[in-house]
Write an enzyme that holds these catalytic residues in place. Structure first.
Site, PDB file in Angstrom:
ATOM      1  N   GLY A 178       0.747  -1.247   0.000  1.00  0.00           N
ATOM      2  CA  GLY A 178       0.000   0.000   0.000  1.00  0.00           C
ATOM      3  C   GLY A 178       0.783   1.307   0.000  1.00  0.00           C
ATOM      4  O   GLY A 178       0.183   2.368   0.188  1.00  0.00           O
ATOM      5  N   GLY A 179       2.097   1.265  -0.212  1.00  0.00           N
ATOM      6  CA  GLY A 179       2.876   2.509  -0.236  1.00  0.00           C
ATOM      7  C   GLY A 179       2.375   3.466  -1.310  1.00  0.00           C
ATOM      8  O   GLY A 179       2.117   4.648  -1.040  1.00  0.00           O
ATOM      9  N   LYS A 180       2.180   2.939  -2.512  1.00  0.00           N
ATOM     10  CA  LYS A 180       1.746   3.809  -3.615  1.00  0.00           C
ATOM     11  C   LYS A 180       0.274   4.190  -3.445  1.00  0.00           C
ATOM     12  O   LYS A 180      -0.144   5.267  -3.851  1.00  0.00           O
ATOM     13  CB  LYS A 180       2.001   3.132  -4.963  1.00  0.00           C
ATOM     14  N   ASP A 196      -5.741  -6.142  -4.811  1.00  0.00           N
ATOM     15  CA  ASP A 196      -4.582  -7.046  -4.784  1.00  0.00           C
ATOM     16  C   ASP A 196      -5.106  -8.471  -4.675  1.00  0.00           C
ATOM     17  O   ASP A 196      -5.986  -8.753  -3.860  1.00  0.00           O
ATOM     18  CB  ASP A 196      -3.651  -6.732  -3.612  1.00  0.00           C
ATOM     19  N   ARG A 201      -1.869 -10.252   1.818  1.00  0.00           N
ATOM     20  CA  ARG A 201      -1.281  -8.935   1.553  1.00  0.00           C
ATOM     21  C   ARG A 201      -2.357  -7.842   1.557  1.00  0.00           C
ATOM     22  O   ARG A 201      -2.116  -6.718   1.978  1.00  0.00           O
ATOM     23  CB  ARG A 201      -0.506  -8.949   0.242  1.00  0.00           C
ATOM     24  N   ASP A 229      -8.423 -11.220  -9.034  1.00  0.00           N
ATOM     25  CA  ASP A 229      -7.296 -11.501  -9.918  1.00  0.00           C
ATOM     26  C   ASP A 229      -7.261 -10.403 -10.984  1.00  0.00           C
ATOM     27  O   ASP A 229      -8.177 -10.293 -11.807  1.00  0.00           O
ATOM     28  CB  ASP A 229      -7.497 -12.890 -10.559  1.00  0.00           C
ATOM     29  N   GLY A 230      -6.221  -9.609 -10.970  1.00  0.00           N
ATOM     30  CA  GLY A 230      -6.122  -8.471 -11.890  1.00  0.00           C
ATOM     31  C   GLY A 230      -6.067  -8.871 -13.354  1.00  0.00           C
ATOM     32  O   GLY A 230      -6.396  -8.066 -14.229  1.00  0.00           O
ATOM     33  N   ASP A 245       1.341  -1.740 -10.763  1.00  0.00           N
ATOM     34  CA  ASP A 245       2.633  -1.932 -10.089  1.00  0.00           C
ATOM     35  C   ASP A 245       2.812  -3.444  -9.933  1.00  0.00           C
ATOM     36  O   ASP A 245       2.473  -4.017  -8.909  1.00  0.00           O
ATOM     37  CB  ASP A 245       2.601  -1.210  -8.730  1.00  0.00           C
ATOM     38  N   CYS A 300       9.855  -3.298  -9.609  1.00  0.00           N
ATOM     39  CA  CYS A 300      11.091  -3.005  -8.885  1.00  0.00           C
ATOM     40  C   CYS A 300      12.168  -4.007  -9.273  1.00  0.00           C
ATOM     41  O   CYS A 300      12.880  -4.543  -8.432  1.00  0.00           O
ATOM     42  CB  CYS A 300      10.863  -2.940  -7.380  1.00  0.00           C
TER      43      CYS A 300
HETATM   44  C1  SAM Z   1       5.053  -5.012  -6.387  1.00  0.00           C
HETATM   45  S1  SAM Z   1       3.783  -5.578  -5.387  1.00  0.00           S
HETATM   46  C2  SAM Z   1       2.779  -4.130  -5.218  1.00  0.00           C
HETATM   47  C3  SAM Z   1       3.359  -3.096  -4.292  1.00  0.00           C
HETATM   48  C4  SAM Z   1       2.398  -1.978  -3.995  1.00  0.00           C
HETATM   49  N1  SAM Z   1       1.923  -1.337  -5.184  1.00  0.00           N
HETATM   50  C5  SAM Z   1       2.999  -0.945  -3.075  1.00  0.00           C
HETATM   51  O1  SAM Z   1       3.411   0.106  -3.528  1.00  0.00           O
HETATM   52  O2  SAM Z   1       3.049  -1.199  -1.870  1.00  0.00           O
HETATM   53  C6  SAM Z   1       2.844  -6.552  -6.483  1.00  0.00           C
HETATM   54  C7  SAM Z   1       1.542  -7.052  -5.922  1.00  0.00           C
HETATM   55  O3  SAM Z   1       0.823  -7.716  -6.968  1.00  0.00           O
HETATM   56  C8  SAM Z   1      -0.011  -8.666  -6.369  1.00  0.00           C
HETATM   57  N2  SAM Z   1      -0.471  -9.606  -7.406  1.00  0.00           N
HETATM   58  C9  SAM Z   1       0.146 -10.699  -7.881  1.00  0.00           C
HETATM   59  N3  SAM Z   1      -0.608 -11.282  -8.835  1.00  0.00           N
HETATM   60  C10 SAM Z   1      -1.716 -10.529  -8.961  1.00  0.00           C
HETATM   61  C11 SAM Z   1      -2.875 -10.614  -9.779  1.00  0.00           C
HETATM   62  N4  SAM Z   1      -3.048 -11.612 -10.661  1.00  0.00           N
HETATM   63  N5  SAM Z   1      -3.828  -9.668  -9.640  1.00  0.00           N
HETATM   64  C12 SAM Z   1      -3.683  -8.667  -8.761  1.00  0.00           C
HETATM   65  N6  SAM Z   1      -2.617  -8.541  -7.942  1.00  0.00           N
HETATM   66  C13 SAM Z   1      -1.631  -9.452  -8.048  1.00  0.00           C
HETATM   67  C14 SAM Z   1       0.864  -9.287  -5.293  1.00  0.00           C
HETATM   68  O4  SAM Z   1       0.074  -9.870  -4.289  1.00  0.00           O
HETATM   69  C15 SAM Z   1       1.660  -8.076  -4.799  1.00  0.00           C
HETATM   70  O5  SAM Z   1       1.097  -7.554  -3.629  1.00  0.00           O
END
Ligand code: SAM
Length: 374
Positions: A178-180, A196, A201, A229-230, A245, A300
């Site tokens: 959740g930072g962003k 997410d 998470r 699921d995104g 992200d 990242c």
């Molecule tokens: C790089 S992290 C996000 C960091 C966040 N944006 C932040 O700034 O704190 C990527 C996130 O994508 C999520 N993720 C993985 N597969 C996904 C999907 N199919 N749909 C949605 N989210 C997904 C993971 O659970 C993870 O929390």
């Protein structure tokens, strides 16, 4: 007893001449199924050395040292906390708001980021270049909200590049922890969809929102948290801005932590499938944004396969499979304005990449902005 220790024993007993080692004393390495192999961080470093030395050439050794050294943080000020003296207290540590410094740099050479930078409400304090001091833990304000959130300051660049306005509907597709999301909330917008796929998470994200955002700003009309699921996103052309992200090899984490390490032996397939997952997430983002709206893709990792290649693949698929046309936006001004705070890679074909280096040890952070045309 192993052969070597048998040899040592015989030499102690002053036995001379050729020595026959009986079969039962010979040491044979056993490759049992329980053999664990090199740890995640070790495998990550091997992989990075092999791939990034080719990708970055002479720059890789300094980036490598940066990645292996302690990361630098920024303090994102929580404007909801209601405390007036946070800036004053942090200022006494010798930190400055890097966005304010960027505004001064931008006034000298205005570019495409000018508008976003001028209207941004984000405040983030960082220690000067070369200073590796740490921030004290954030305090709770009289309103019960934490005063600031510590994060890699480079991770604010995708949020700034989105140029969010108060009338916008915004989607944060992969939001936890959740930072962003917090930075997006500081910018203020009409509606923020926070998603997410991971339930654990997302629960962490909910706790962050409770610690930083007042209840009146967390109402359903303004903020929705989902765990979908995104890649299967159903909303089409609904948002003015979308942040993707994406999950990636999280290069810095992978070098330092054994837990949840995507380089571990059991996660090879998952790691190999990351570019595909990232492409599908970006496709969802491109479909969810309105024509004329913007999507920012960020990761990242330093990996070209997970950055530029994903953007190219998603743009091609969006056009051929869904008739969604988008084009890459020029973010060179981001590099120019923020070069006092971050080290940028100068040879990115598409998008911008913040490189970790000892003098300013932020990143890696890749970002690319895409505008949907139709
Ligand atoms: C790089 S992290 C996000 C960091 C966040 N944006 C932040 O700034 O704190 C990527 C996130 O994508 C999520 N993720 C993985 N597969 C996904 C999907 N199919 N749909 C949605 N989210 C997904 C993971 O659970 C993870 O929390």
């Amino acid at each position: 007893m192993m052969a070597t220790s048998l040899g040592a024993t015989l030499s102690l007993l002053k036995v001379r001449g050729p020595v026959r080692i009986f079969c039962r004393y010979r040491y044979k390495k056993k490759w049992a199924t329980s053999y664990v192999g090199p740890s995640g961080p070790r495998l990550a470093l091997q992989y990075f050395d092999m791939n990034y030395s080719a990708q970055f050439g002479d720059v890789w050794p300094s980036v490598r040292i940066g990645l292996l050294s302690e990361q630098k943080y920024g303090a994102l000020i929580n404007h909801f906390s209601g405390t007036e003296d946070t800036a004053h207290r942090l200022g006494s540590l010798g930190v400055t708001d890097f966005l304010q410094e960027a505004r001064t740099a931008e006034a000298e050479s205005p570019g495409t980021m000018s508008e976003a930078l001028r209207s941004s409400r984000i405040t983030c304090y960082t220690f000067p270049r070369g200073d590796i001091s740490r921030f004290p833990p954030a305090r709770s304000s009289p309103l019960g909200l934490l005063e600031y959130y510590l994060l890699d300051a480079a991770s604010l660049l995708p949020v700034l590049a989105l140029n969010v306005r108060p009338e916008h509907r915004v989607l944060d597709l992969c939001a936890a922890p959740g930072g962003k999301t917090l930075a997006l909330l500081m910018e203020d917008c009409r509606y923020l969809g926070v998603n997410d796929a991971s339930i654990s998470r997302s629960n962490r994200l909910r706790r962050v929102l409770h610690s930083y955002v007042p209840p009146e700003r967390r109402t359903e009309e303004r903020l929705r948290v989902t765990t979908w699921d995104g890649t299967q996103w159903g909303e089409e052309g609904l948002y003015d801005r979308v942040l993707v992200d994406a999950p990636c090899t999280t290069d810095r984490h992978s070098l330092h932590h054994e837990d949840n390490n995507v380089f571990s032996r059991l996660r090879v397939r998952e790691r190999q499938r990351l570019p595909l997952l990232q492409t599908h997430l970006l496709l969802s983002g491109l479909r969810a944004v309105v024509p004329g709206g913007d999507v920012v893709y960020s990761t990242c990792t330093l990996s070209t396969l997970q950055n530029e290649c994903v953007v190219e693949g998603a743009l091609g698929l969006a056009a051929s499979e869904y008739g969604v046309h988008a084009e890459v936006q020029d973010l060179r001004s981001v590099r120019e304005i923020f070069s006092r705070t971050f080290n940028f890679h100068l040879e990115c074909r598409i998008g911008e990449l913040v490189l970790p280096q000892l003098t300013a040890n932020y990143g890696p952070l890749y970002l690319c902005k895409l505008r949907r045309l139709r």
